[in-house]
Design a protein around this motif. Structure first.
Motif, short mmCIF file in Angstrom:
data_model
loop_
_atom_site.label_atom_id
_atom_site.label_comp_id
_atom_site.label_asym_id
_atom_site.label_seq_id
_atom_site.Cartn_x
_atom_site.Cartn_y
_atom_site.Cartn_z
N ALA A 93 11.99 13.89 -3.66
CA ALA A 93 11.08 13.39 -2.58
C ALA A 93 11.21 12.64 -1.64
O ALA A 93 10.69 12.34 -0.76
N GLY A 94 12.61 11.96 -1.67
CA GLY A 94 13.16 11.21 -0.54
C GLY A 94 12.61 9.83 -0.62
O GLY A 94 12.59 9.40 0.39
N PRO A 108 0.77 -1.31 -0.03
CA PRO A 108 0.06 -0.10 -0.12
C PRO A 108 0.73 1.22 0.01
O PRO A 108 1.78 1.39 0.42
N ARG A 109 0.58 2.22 -0.81
CA ARG A 109 1.01 3.31 -0.80
C ARG A 109 0.98 4.33 0.57
O ARG A 109 0.16 4.22 1.24
N SER A 110 2.20 4.92 0.73
CA SER A 110 2.22 5.74 1.98
C SER A 110 1.77 7.26 1.57
O SER A 110 2.17 7.66 0.60
N GLU A 111 0.68 7.58 2.29
CA GLU A 111 0.17 8.98 1.84
C GLU A 111 1.10 10.16 1.99
O GLU A 111 1.16 11.02 1.35
N ASP A 112 2.00 9.99 2.99
CA ASP A 112 3.23 11.05 3.20
C ASP A 112 3.91 10.77 2.05
O ASP A 112 4.54 11.86 1.54
N ALA A 113 4.53 9.79 1.57
CA ALA A 113 5.48 9.58 0.42
C ALA A 113 4.80 10.05 -0.75
O ALA A 113 5.37 10.78 -1.77
N ARG A 114 3.38 10.00 -0.87
CA ARG A 114 2.68 10.33 -2.05
C ARG A 114 2.70 11.75 -2.33
O ARG A 114 2.91 12.51 -3.23
N THR A 115 2.42 12.30 -1.00
CA THR A 115 2.41 13.90 -0.90
C THR A 115 3.85 14.41 -1.37
O THR A 115 3.82 15.23 -2.09
N LEU A 163 4.26 14.31 -5.04
CA LEU A 163 3.51 15.19 -5.75
C LEU A 163 3.97 16.80 -5.61
O LEU A 163 3.95 17.71 -6.37
N HIS A 164 4.64 16.85 -4.49
CA HIS A 164 5.09 18.16 -4.03
C HIS A 164 6.57 18.20 -5.04
O HIS A 164 6.95 19.44 -5.38
N ALA A 165 7.29 17.19 -4.96
CA ALA A 165 8.46 17.18 -5.96
C ALA A 165 8.50 17.36 -7.21
O ALA A 165 9.15 18.33 -7.84
#
Length: 214
Positions: A46-47, A12-19, A22-24
């Motif tokens: 994005a790290g 499952p995708r991490s919402e923090d990583a997804r955000t 998207l910011h990156a």
């Protein structure tokens, strides 16, 4: 296969990583442009690991279209119970702001350009119509009719044309476009006049606090 379908088959995708991703893409689009952007650069900014990035999105275009869809849903939505004839120019005003003053709008315009010579991007843009749902809703409210693709194109198309040809639509342009649309799609000339004089309502900023392109 969409990025959501891809992620559903794996971790499952991490919402923090997804955000962060998207910011990156927002930052890199403003800093270096679409053509110079790479998946490695996005992952580094994005790290997140490149394998993680590719597991969720197959290309940078998929990341950008997801960012565009998120912001279009927020920025082009209309509150229930508002004046139908104020809604139409308000929607067009929000559309202009989205296309010209947000990073998501810059991303969408970049994707439209890329779609002219990349069939995969063209298919992606076709599959993710940013404006159909919001435009259909405001047309339905203003006219009382269920809009088809042609009505959506007649509302959104003139704004896209003005923006993509380098012209910043003015408030007068927006009023005239709303008036023309209502005269074409309703029998109420008074409604068209009210639309031409209605003042556009203010729009909430995106929840992801996107930076406007410079």
């Amino acid at each position: 296969m969409t990025s959501d379908q891809r992620s559903a088959r794996g971790r499952p995708r991490s919402e923090d990583a997804r955000t962060a991703v998207l910011h990156a893409v927002d930052d890199l689009l403003v800093e270096i442009g679409y053509s110079a952007m790479t998946m490695k650069g996005i992952a580094d900014r994005a790290g997140v690991g490149r394998m993680t990035l590719y597991r969720w999105w197959p290309t940078k275009a998929h990341i950008l279209i997801e960012a565009c869809v998120d912001d279009a849903r927020e920025e082009l939505g209309l509150d229930d119970g508002t004046d139908a004839y104020a809604d139409l120019p308000a929607y067009l005003d929000a559309l202009v702001c989205f296309l010209t003053s947000s990073t998501a709008g810059l991303a969408y315009r970049a994707l439209l350009g890329e779609a002219q010579h990349d069939q995969q991007v063209a298919t992606l843009v076709h599959q993710h119509d940013l404006f159909a749902a919001s435009a259909s809703r405001v047309i339905r409210t203003a006219t009382g009719a269920e809009p088809g693709p042609r009505a959506v194109a007649e509302l959104v198309g003139p704004v896209l044309y003005l923006v993509l040809t380098g012209r910043q639509p003015t408030r007068d342009d927006i009023g005239a476009l709303a008036t023309t649309f209502l005269r074409t799609h309703t029998a109420d000339d008074g409604a068209a006049q009210r639309a031409s004089t209605a003042r556009s309502s203010s729009r909430p900023a995106s929840r992801r606090a996107r930076r406007s392109p410079t």
